[in-house]
Scaffold this active site. Structure first.
Site, PDB file in Angstrom:
ATOM      1  CG  ASP A 131      -7.002   1.464  -2.388  1.00  0.00           C
ATOM      2  OD1 ASP A 131      -6.217   0.506  -2.254  1.00  0.00           O
ATOM      3  OD2 ASP A 131      -8.191   1.328  -2.725  1.00  0.00           O
ATOM      4  CE1 TYR A 382      -7.275  -4.150  -8.180  1.00  0.00           C
ATOM      5  CE2 TYR A 382      -5.791  -2.446  -8.994  1.00  0.00           C
ATOM      6  CZ  TYR A 382      -6.942  -2.809  -8.322  1.00  0.00           C
ATOM      7  OH  TYR A 382      -7.760  -1.836  -7.798  1.00  0.00           O
TER       8      TYR A 382
END
Length: 449
Positions: A131, A382
């Protein structure tokens, strides 16, 4: 007239004609030289160009995106864009990305995304499941286009980000740095205007979707603290890229991450991710003075992932399967709510939109509309909200829209990389259709073999 006089007269006339002809030729040469000089000067005049379409920039009148209208009444969702970036990236130069989101000005909609400083099907795509790295940057391209080095604009160095347009210029928020001391850099019209330092020294992070602008002010929500316990949450009000006010939420037992925010009748509503202990989504709504209210979506149609099967909801966190989560969104309409969610209860696959006519305040699991977006057999990821202002659409209301990230690669597939494409939909009060719009790329790529 004697012969000598005739010769002199003829010679004089020829001389006059020759002089006149010479003067005309000189004048013609001067005229050509002047004309050529003017043309050459115009050809070499410097003109600013855009780095995306190479057209001469034209002055564009700015407006103020008021945000005072209500959300448009809608009956369903019409497909708005699909970039097919993974399919195209098997052969073309396409960025490895995650966390794409869409934001619109009064002139255009753009896809923003966090790159990994690498291209698909290239050696630098190895290990991009991570990330936070110093190589991650926020970039943008026209909505619906695959993000590549040829159509994308650099915005900020960031592993967490947000962006929005106030009617005059783009505001971008890019967070980068170490986990124990990250800094958010605010840019307005591409120029650094302010910074926000991590106040809890525990992974400062923001929305991964658009901030919201009302009457020239823009608003965002940030989190700092544990991802699996009580953290600190702040609302920031910004004007022309500078923080003018902030408020820390008094929210014990709440967990807010990756909020999806939108304007509605001059106020802001944010629907967020509870990564601590909630299978339903927390919300915060506030006015332009940052006076706020907090709660959880009460519906028994649960919106997070993982989650239990639909049942009896709660206006506080629903604990079963409440740990972890995924970024998502909802749109409030009075006591009703449009809920976007994965189809699977335990993996990021499939996507659907559900209309629960009393789900904002009621705890039952009944609903009246379900629209399929991605089949449960295909990967999603997402999702988040964005809006189209009346200044863009010409409507007298704010059009609600959403995007869905379609994650491919690690950790679920046998590749060396993680990336995604995206689709988006906008609310309409006319005919729509449910279907499946998956990523559609065939894996593995050459680099994975």
């Amino acid at each position: 007239m004697n012969p000598n006089q005739k010769i002199i007269t003829i010679g004089s006339i020829c001389m006059v004609i020759g002089i006149v002809s010479l003067m005309l030729q000189i004048g013609n040469i001067i005229s050509i030289w002047v004309s050529h000089s003017i043309q050459t000067g115009n050809q070499h005049q410097a003109e600013p160009i855009s780095n995306t379409n190479f057209l001469t920039e034209k002055a564009v009148a700015s407006v103020t995106l008021a945000g005072n209208s209500s959300l448009c009444p809608i009956s369903g969702w019409a497909v708005h864009s699909k970039d097919n970036s993974i399919r195209i990236g098997s052969k073309g130069d396409v960025f490895v990305i995650r966390e794409p989101f869409i934001s619109c000005s009064h002139l255009e909609c753009r896809t923003f995304f966090l790159t990994q400083g690498a291209l698909l099907n290239d050696k630098h795509s190895n290990g991009t499941v991570k990330d936070r790295s110093p190589h991650r940057t926020l970039m943008s391209c026209p909505v619906g286009e695959a993000p590549s080095p040829y159509n994308s604009r650099f915005e900020s160095v960031a592993w967490s980000a947000s962006a929005c347009h106030d009617g005059t210029s783009w505001l971008t928020i890019g967070i980068s740095g170490p986990d124990n001391g990250a800094v958010a850099v605010l840019k307005y019209n591409g120029i650094i205007t302010d910074t926000i330092k991590s106040w809890r020294n525990n992974i400062l992070r923001t929305q991964e979707s658009e901030c919201a602008c009302v009457n020239g002010s823009c608003f965002t929500v940030m989190t700092d603290g544990p991802s699996n316990g009580q953290a600190s949450y702040k609302i920031f009000k910004m004007e022309k890229g500078k923080v003018v006010k902030s408020v820390e939420l008094d929210a014990p037992n709440y967990h807010y991450e990756e909020c999806s925010c939108y304007p509605d009748a001059g106020e802001i509503t944010c629907v967020c991710r509870d990564n601590w202990h909630g299978s339903n989504r927390p919300w915060v709504s506030f006015n332009q003075n940052l006076e706020y209210q907090i709660g959880y979506i009460c519906s028994g149609v649960f919106g997070d992932n993982p989650r239990p099967n639909d049942g009896t909801g709660s206006c506080g966190p629903v604990s079963p399967n409440g740990a972890y989560g995924v970024k998502g969104f909802s749109f409030k309409y009075g006591n009703g709510v449009w809920i976007g969610r994965t189809k699977s209860t335990n993996s990021r696959s499939g996507f659907e939109m559900i209309w629960d006519p009393n789900g904002w305040t009621g705890t039952d699991s009944s609903f009246s509309v379900k629209q399929d977006i991605v089949a449960i057999t295909d990967w999603s990821g997402y999702s988040g909200s964005f809006v189209q202002h009346p200044e863009l659409t010409g409507l007298d209301c704010i059009r609600p829209c959403f995007w869905v990230e379609l994650i491919r690669g690690r950790p679920k597939e046998r590749t060396i990389w993680t990336s995604g494409s995206s689709i988006s939909f906008c609310g309409v009060n006319s005919d729509t259709v449910g279907w499946s719009w998956p990523d559609g790329a065939e894996l593995p790529f050459t680099i994975d073999k």
